[in-house]
Design an enzyme around this catalytic site. Structure first.
Site, short mmCIF file in Angstrom:
data_model
loop_
_atom_site.label_atom_id
_atom_site.label_comp_id
_atom_site.label_asym_id
_atom_site.label_seq_id
_atom_site.Cartn_x
_atom_site.Cartn_y
_atom_site.Cartn_z
N ALA A 66 0.72 -1.22 -0.12
CA ALA A 66 0.06 -0.15 0.10
C ALA A 66 0.71 1.32 0.00
O ALA A 66 2.08 1.19 0.47
CB ALA A 66 -0.88 0.01 1.21
N GLY A 109 -0.19 -5.11 0.95
CA GLY A 109 -1.41 -4.95 0.01
C GLY A 109 -1.12 -5.45 -1.38
O GLY A 109 -2.40 -6.11 -1.98
N GLU A 112 -1.73 -9.28 -0.82
CA GLU A 112 -3.22 -9.35 -0.41
C GLU A 112 -4.28 -9.41 -1.79
O GLU A 112 -5.12 -10.02 -1.83
CB GLU A 112 -3.79 -8.37 0.69
CG GLU A 112 -3.11 -8.64 2.10
CD GLU A 112 -3.36 -7.56 3.04
OE1 GLU A 112 -4.04 -7.88 3.93
OE2 GLU A 112 -2.84 -6.61 2.53
N GLU A 132 3.69 -6.05 7.11
CA GLU A 132 3.18 -4.62 7.70
C GLU A 132 3.43 -4.40 9.28
O GLU A 132 3.57 -3.43 9.88
CB GLU A 132 1.49 -4.92 7.73
CG GLU A 132 0.74 -4.59 6.54
CD GLU A 132 0.81 -5.81 5.47
OE1 GLU A 132 0.04 -5.95 4.60
OE2 GLU A 132 1.36 -6.97 5.88
#
Length: 258
Positions: A66, A109, A112, A132
């Site tokens: 992200a 991300g 994911e 993360e």
């Protein structure tokens, strides 16, 4: 055709392609990219001429995570009320199967997002992980839920709690990726695999994807009940008659998607 600033979109036969395109930040997921990805995928999903999607990035990165710069200053209330990743819920509800063609980094991300797809083809250069925790947060796009289902609770716990990443070979051994493909062949193999899926009856493909999704979200008994009901319902399709007739007559099926 809609113009996008963070993705590239094209159609190759019955296959829709979406390429993440923020090369300056290794395809980091920001709110614009997420919104455009969901929009483009929804347009393809509504098109009966599309039987499969391919989602990819660059040779260096599928998506490195992200966009930290966009998130860093946000408060808990802001992230709750104005979650920049909310459009990914639309992506997860697609009827059309999605192949993630992953080269380079698929971290946080990015990992994911790959797991939100149905098939993951990994280049031999791919690297996966949920780091993360090194940023003082936990995965927030499904990593703590999908990763244990894919690779098992203990392996997932190690990756999530340490932030360690794994290469394509370890990811394949662990069950995270469908197959490893030489980097130079990744996109061609993704197209070939997508064409095989797109050649099948579209309503049957939708039904198969939904049954697979239900298997991950409910009990075995409920999943089996859903499968039986879906299986019997498909005998109402002309494509079922055509598929079985083609098998009996030893010829290729001519599916008309109804």
């Amino acid at each position: 055709m809609t113009e996008y600033s963070t993705i590239l979109v094209e159609t190759r036969g019955r296959v829709g392609w979406i390429t993440l395109h923020r090369p300056e930040v290794l395809n980091a997921l920001n709110s614009t990219l997420v919104r455009e990805l969901a929009q483009a995928a929804s347009v393809f999903d509504a098109d009966d001429g599309i039987g499969c999607l391919v989602l990819t990035g660059s040779e260096r990165a599928f998506a490195a995570g992200a966009d930290i710069k966009e998130m860093e200053g946000k408060s808990s209330v802001e992230m709750s009320l104005h979650n920049p990743f909310a459009p990914l819920e639309e992506f997860r509800r697609l009827r059309t199967p999605v192949i993630a063609a992953v080269a380079g980094y698929a971290l946080g991300g990015g990992c994911e997002l790959a797991m939100a797809c149905d098939i993951i083809l990994a280049a031999d250069t791919a690297r996966f992980g949920q780091p993360e925790i090194t940023l003082g947060i936990i995965p927030g796009l499904g990593g703590t839920q999908r990763l244990p289902r894919a690779i098992g609770a203990y392996k997932a716990a190690e990756l999530v709690l340490t932030g360690r990443t794994m290469d394509a070979a370890e990811a394949e051994r662990s069950g995270l990726v469908s197959r490893i493909v030489p980097s130079a062949e990744l996109l061609d193999e993704a197209q070939r695999t997508a064409e095989v899926i797109a050649s099948k009856s579209l309503p049957v493909v939708y039904a198969a994807k939904e049954a697979l999704r239900v298997s991950q979200e409910t009990t075995a008994s409920e999943g089996l009940r859903f499968e039986r009901q879906t299986f019997t319902s498909l005998f109402a399709l002309d494509d079922q008659k055509e598929g079985m007739a083609a098998f009996r007559e030893k010829r290729a099926a001519d599916f008309r998607h109804h």
